[in-house]
Design an enzyme around this catalytic site. Sequence first.
Site, PDB file in Angstrom:
ATOM      1  N   ASP A  90      11.265  58.244  48.130  1.00 45.06           N
ATOM      2  CA  ASP A  90      12.557  58.691  47.622  1.00 45.06           C
ATOM      3  C   ASP A  90      13.380  57.433  47.351  1.00 45.06           C
ATOM      4  OD1 ASP A  90      15.187  59.460  47.314  1.00 45.06           O
ATOM      5  OD2 ASP A  90      15.126  61.013  48.856  1.00 45.06           O
ATOM      6  N   LYS A 114      20.498  58.613  41.296  1.00 41.71           N
ATOM      7  CA  LYS A 114      21.857  58.064  41.322  1.00 41.71           C
ATOM      8  C   LYS A 114      22.222  57.116  40.174  1.00 41.71           C
ATOM      9  CE  LYS A 114      23.240  58.957  46.020  1.00 41.71           C
ATOM     10  NZ  LYS A 114      22.261  59.719  46.770  1.00 41.71           N
ATOM     11  N   PHE A 140      17.559  61.324  54.451  1.00 45.56           N
ATOM     12  CA  PHE A 140      18.340  62.227  53.616  1.00 45.56           C
ATOM     13  C   PHE A 140      17.605  62.421  52.296  1.00 45.56           C
ATOM     14  CE2 PHE A 140      21.392  63.455  50.404  1.00 45.56           C
ATOM     15  CZ  PHE A 140      22.048  64.498  51.031  1.00 45.56           C
TER      16      PHE A 140
HETATM   17  C1  PLP Z   1      21.820  61.026  47.138  1.00 46.74           C
HETATM   18  C2  PLP Z   1      20.431  61.162  47.616  1.00 46.74           C
HETATM   19  C3  PLP Z   1      19.694  62.344  47.409  1.00 46.74           C
HETATM   20  C4  PLP Z   1      20.290  63.587  46.787  1.00 46.74           C
HETATM   21  O1  PLP Z   1      20.719  63.390  45.495  1.00 46.74           O
HETATM   22  P1  PLP Z   1      21.683  64.488  44.811  1.00 46.74           P
HETATM   23  O2  PLP Z   1      21.820  63.996  43.401  1.00 46.74           O
HETATM   24  O3  PLP Z   1      22.966  64.492  45.579  1.00 46.74           O
HETATM   25  O4  PLP Z   1      20.986  65.795  44.888  1.00 46.74           O
HETATM   26  C5  PLP Z   1      18.383  62.371  47.846  1.00 46.74           C
HETATM   27  N1  PLP Z   1      17.824  61.305  48.442  1.00 46.74           N
HETATM   28  C6  PLP Z   1      18.490  60.166  48.651  1.00 46.74           C
HETATM   29  C7  PLP Z   1      17.800  59.021  49.302  1.00 46.74           C
HETATM   30  C8  PLP Z   1      19.819  60.058  48.267  1.00 46.74           C
HETATM   31  O5  PLP Z   1      20.499  58.938  48.511  1.00 46.74           O
END
Ligand code: PLP
Length: 398
Positions: free
Chosen positions: A224, A253, A139
Site C-alpha cells: 500500500d 493521494k 491504515f
Molecule cells: C490515505 C490512505 C488510504 C486511504 O485512502 P482514501 O483515499 O482516503 O480512501 C489507504 N492507505 C494508506 C496508506 C493511506 O495513507
Amino acid sequence: MDTKTLLEWSAKYHTPNYGSRAPIVLVRGDGVRVWDSDGREYLDFGAGIAVTSLGHCHPRVTGAIQEAAATLLHVSNLYHAAPQIHLAKLLIEHSFADRVFFSNSGAEANEAALKLARKYARERIASDRFEFIATRNSFHGRTFATVAATGQEKYHHGFEPLPPGFKHVAYNDLRAMERAIDNRTAAVIVECIQGEGGVHVADEDYLRGLRKLCDQSGALLILDEIQTGVARTGRLWCYEHYGIEPDIMTLAKALANGVPIGAMLTREEIASVLVAGTHGSTFGGTPFVTSVALATLTTILDGKLWERASRMGRYLMDGLRAIQASNPTVRVVRGKGLLIGAELSAPVAPVVDACREAGLLVLSAGERVLRLTPPLIVEERDCDRALAIIGTALGPAG
Ligand SMILES: *Cc1c(COP(=O)(O)O)cnc(C)c1O
C-alpha cells in the site's frame, strides 16, 4: 458569508465524523501557502495529507485541469480515452508493474487489490486460499474490506461484524509474519511506512523478508503505497529503497495533486484473472482525472522531485533533531524523504493547534506523533520558518 456562520453551518449540516476539524475555513492556495476566510496565511506542511505534492495551484496542474474541462470530462469505461491510456503507459514504464486499474480513492485501490489477490489465489493456487495478513497500526482505508485490513481497533469499533479473512501481526516483526502465513494466505498487505499509524518505517530487512516469505508460501505481496508513493519518500516508489518489488501496489493521494484518483498496479500474470466484467468503476480513470495525473506525474518525473524530497527531508529531519537535542518532549524523529514523524512524550493535538495559530499547518499520526508531509517543492526558508514555529509550539526547552 462570515467565518463564524460558516463554522456554525458546518457543525449543523455535516455528519459529525469530522468533528475534530480545525476551526478555520480555507479559501485559497498558492504553492506551499494557503489562506483562510479571515485573510490569515499558513504554511501548508500537511499538503492535504500528503496529496498536493506540487503545491497548490501548480501551473501545469491548473493548465491540465482547464484544458480537460474544456475538452472532455467523463465518458465511462465503456469507451477508451487517450489520457487514461497514456497515464497507464507512463505508470507501467516507471514501475515494476505490467497492468493498472484506476479507481477514485485509496480505499478503492486497496479494495481492488484485495479482490484481485483473493481471486488469483483461489483460482490459480488453491480454492481455500483466501486469507489476508495485515499489520497492527496499519491504515488501509474506510470501506468494509479495507477497514478490516486496517490494524487499528478504533476504526473497527461499532462496525462489526467486519468481513472475515483478515489477520493482524506486529509490524516489522518477520517472525510473527512467518508464524501467521500458512496455506490459507492469499496475500500480505503492508505499508512501506505506516503513515496514519505513526510514521513507522519498515526496517531494512523487513520488506525483503516479507518478499521471501511470500515467495516461499505462494502468497502475494501487496504494498500500500497510497501515502508513500509518487516521490514522497525520496524515491519514486518507496519499495525502491528496499531492493524488492511487490506483486501488487496501490496508489492514490499524490497521483493527481488533489483531484481524486486511485490506482492498482500489478504484474501480467496476476492481472489475467480480472477478466471482462469482474471489476469496474463508473468514474475510475476519467479523461479529466487522468489528464491531471499525467500532468502531475510528468512534472514529478521531469523535475526528479524524489531527489528534492530526499534533500529537503534530510534538512527538515536535521532541524527536528536539533530541536530534539534541546527539548526532551521530542522522543524520536523518523521517516524517509518528506514523510516525517516526531514522536512526542505528550499529546500532539495541542502542538498541532499551536502551530496552526502561529501560521503553520501540520498533521498528527495517532495521539503522540507530529507528522510533516509538506509539498515536495518546499524550500529551505519554508522549512526554517516551520521549524521555528514547531520549536515554539512544543513549549519551553527542558
Ligand atoms: C490515505 C490512505 C488510504 C486511504 O485512502 P482514501 O483515499 O482516503 O480512501 C489507504 N492507505 C494508506 C496508506 C493511506 O495513507
